[in-house]
Design a protein around this motif. Sequence first.
Motif, short mmCIF file in Angstrom:
data_model
loop_
_atom_site.label_atom_id
_atom_site.label_comp_id
_atom_site.label_asym_id
_atom_site.label_seq_id
_atom_site.Cartn_x
_atom_site.Cartn_y
_atom_site.Cartn_z
N GLU A 159 0.85 -1.26 -0.11
CA GLU A 159 -0.03 -0.11 0.11
C GLU A 159 0.96 1.27 0.00
O GLU A 159 0.18 2.33 0.01
N CYS A 160 2.22 0.96 0.11
CA CYS A 160 2.96 2.43 0.24
C CYS A 160 3.01 3.22 -0.91
O CYS A 160 3.60 2.83 -2.00
N ASN A 161 2.78 4.58 -0.82
CA ASN A 161 2.72 5.56 -1.70
C ASN A 161 4.11 5.77 -1.99
O ASN A 161 4.79 6.16 -3.27
N SER A 162 5.16 5.97 -0.99
CA SER A 162 6.69 6.28 -1.21
C SER A 162 7.23 5.17 -2.14
O SER A 162 8.04 5.60 -3.28
N LEU A 163 7.01 3.97 -2.00
CA LEU A 163 7.45 2.94 -2.77
C LEU A 163 7.03 2.79 -4.30
O LEU A 163 7.65 2.66 -5.19
N GLU A 168 13.06 2.07 -4.74
CA GLU A 168 14.31 2.09 -3.76
C GLU A 168 14.13 2.41 -2.41
O GLU A 168 14.51 1.97 -1.64
N PHE A 169 12.83 2.98 -2.25
CA PHE A 169 12.44 3.25 -0.72
C PHE A 169 12.35 1.95 0.14
O PHE A 169 11.93 0.90 -0.42
N VAL A 170 13.18 2.13 1.19
CA VAL A 170 13.14 0.87 2.03
C VAL A 170 11.81 0.09 2.64
O VAL A 170 11.57 -1.06 2.54
N GLY A 171 10.83 0.95 2.78
CA GLY A 171 9.61 0.56 3.09
C GLY A 171 9.06 0.61 4.35
O GLY A 171 10.06 0.19 5.44
N PRO A 172 7.97 0.28 4.84
CA PRO A 172 7.33 0.24 6.16
C PRO A 172 7.76 -0.99 6.95
O PRO A 172 8.12 -0.77 8.21
N ALA A 173 7.83 -2.16 6.61
CA ALA A 173 7.95 -3.27 7.15
C ALA A 173 9.46 -3.35 7.45
O ALA A 173 9.76 -3.58 8.72
N ASP A 205 11.87 9.79 3.48
CA ASP A 205 11.46 10.05 2.36
C ASP A 205 10.00 9.26 2.46
O ASP A 205 9.14 9.06 1.45
N CYS A 206 9.59 8.86 3.51
CA CYS A 206 8.12 8.39 3.71
C CYS A 206 7.21 9.64 3.67
O CYS A 206 7.50 10.62 4.55
N THR A 207 6.00 9.58 2.81
CA THR A 207 5.04 10.53 2.62
C THR A 207 4.17 10.88 3.59
O THR A 207 3.20 11.62 3.58
N ARG A 208 4.18 10.02 4.90
CA ARG A 208 3.05 10.15 5.84
C ARG A 208 1.69 9.76 5.59
O ARG A 208 0.88 10.29 5.99
N CYS A 209 1.39 9.14 4.59
CA CYS A 209 0.18 8.66 4.11
C CYS A 209 -0.64 7.81 4.99
O CYS A 209 -1.93 7.89 4.95
N MET A 210 0.17 7.21 5.81
CA MET A 210 -0.40 6.35 6.74
C MET A 210 -1.29 5.10 6.49
O MET A 210 -1.85 4.26 7.22
N TYR A 211 -1.05 4.62 5.24
CA TYR A 211 -1.77 3.52 4.66
C TYR A 211 -1.11 2.12 5.27
O TYR A 211 -2.11 1.27 5.33
N CYS A 212 0.01 2.48 5.44
CA CYS A 212 0.87 1.02 6.05
C CYS A 212 -0.01 0.85 7.35
O CYS A 212 -0.15 -0.39 7.65
N ASN A 213 -0.15 1.94 8.34
CA ASN A 213 -0.88 1.66 9.32
C ASN A 213 -2.29 1.00 9.38
O ASN A 213 -2.72 0.36 10.01
N PRO A 222 3.53 0.44 11.48
CA PRO A 222 4.97 0.79 10.67
C PRO A 222 5.37 2.30 10.71
O PRO A 222 6.31 2.68 10.78
N ARG A 223 4.29 3.07 10.47
CA ARG A 223 4.35 4.58 10.12
C ARG A 223 5.17 5.07 11.40
O ARG A 223 5.92 5.95 11.46
N ASP A 224 4.57 4.61 12.81
CA ASP A 224 4.75 5.02 13.92
C ASP A 224 6.47 4.92 14.14
O ASP A 224 7.12 5.54 14.77
N ALA A 225 6.79 3.76 13.81
CA ALA A 225 8.07 3.27 13.90
C ALA A 225 8.98 3.88 13.18
O ALA A 225 9.95 4.38 13.52
N ILE A 226 8.51 4.43 11.85
CA ILE A 226 9.24 5.36 11.08
C ILE A 226 9.52 6.65 11.79
O ILE A 226 10.69 7.32 11.91
N GLU A 227 8.41 7.26 12.32
CA GLU A 227 8.52 8.53 13.26
C GLU A 227 9.49 8.33 14.25
O GLU A 227 10.13 9.11 14.61
S1 SF4 Z 1 3.22 6.45 5.99
FE1 SF4 Z 1 3.51 3.96 5.39
S2 SF4 Z 1 2.59 3.65 3.62
FE2 SF4 Z 1 2.83 5.91 3.61
S3 SF4 Z 1 4.40 6.49 2.58
FE3 SF4 Z 1 5.08 6.07 4.65
S4 SF4 Z 1 5.75 4.03 5.01
FE4 SF4 Z 1 4.80 4.16 2.93
#
Ligand code: SF4
Length: 315
Positions: A159-163, A168-173, A205-213, A222-227
């Motif tokens: 679901e990740c928009n950044s990916l 090459e974005f590492v990704g939420p998981a 590089d995460c767009t904070r779209c929150m779809y991963c959560n 995972p967005r919280d982990a990125i934060e």
């Molecule tokens: S919030 Fe999650 S789904 Fe959205 S860009 Fe960031 S890592 Fe990807």
Amino acid sequence: MPTTTFDVFRYQPDLKDVAYREDFTLEHDDELTILDAILRLQNEQDGTLAVRYSCRSAICGSCACKSNGKTVLACMTQVEDAKAEVGGERIAVDPIGNFKPLKDLIVDMDPFWDKFKSVKPYLIPDGPAPEKERIVPKEAMQKIYNEAKCILCAACYSECNSLAADPEFVGPAAFAWGYRFAADERDGDRKKRAKLYSGDHGVWDCTRCMYCNERCPKGVDPRDAIEKLGGIAFQEGVTSDKGARHAQAFLISMRTQGKLNETLLVPYTDPIGAQLDVPFALRMMRHGKAPSPFHPKIKQHGEVKKLLANVKETI
Ligand code: SF4
Ligand code: SF4
């Protein structure tokens, strides 16, 4: 008994070069899951229909797919619930997103595993090994409880928009796993990890779209982990890349003026690039398209400072 039509993504590279869609109809009881439906279709209607699965209990994470455009674990999603969500008697079943399909619902997971490995998803202990074991207080493990629940199903990645914008974005998981070890008090590589997770294709590089959560079936968030990894980067002094500077510019702006000074964000984030854009910025200002950088403080500046102090105390 309900009847459902499954509009399934098909890709059989041995037989056909292009992907296509195929409708299958099933009569079934109320409790059928999407995975059970796919397996029935495979057994009863088309033995070539390819799907990956293992435990059928939402533990192994291998049966993630898209149901009506949303990534789900097929084994924990009931057909009737999926239909009720959109209204109607059809379900579109697709492979997970941001992956190359190999055959029908099976995708090439290699990029996902490569990124998972790239974050060093294991403890790198500090100092010599203890004689017996390292005892960690329960409260310390509580901090990484969410991230430790990840089953690597890749629903978040799908679901990740950044990916979608940057493969090459590492990704939420992978970042959830990165945090799981960076925040483990037995780990001795926190600073190196902060550097590894920043920079190009990293946490900023995460767009904070929150779809991963929203789509994670295990509540890993995972967005919280990125934060939190962004927070660790600051604590470790890893603040030189653009993403970190951008976050810092927000903070400075709130501290000094009580509101966001958008015009100053650009030079603070990218001082060299901003110099090249000065003529363009001046033209925008002349035409009233960019706010002046010289904002007065807002009246409630004191309240904002108190809020900032409260936030600092809670992290
Ligand atoms: S919030 Fe999650 S789904 Fe959205 S860009 Fe960031 S890592 Fe990807
Ligand atoms: S974070 Fe959630 S959605 Fe992503 S791989 Fe782990 S369990 Fe699946």
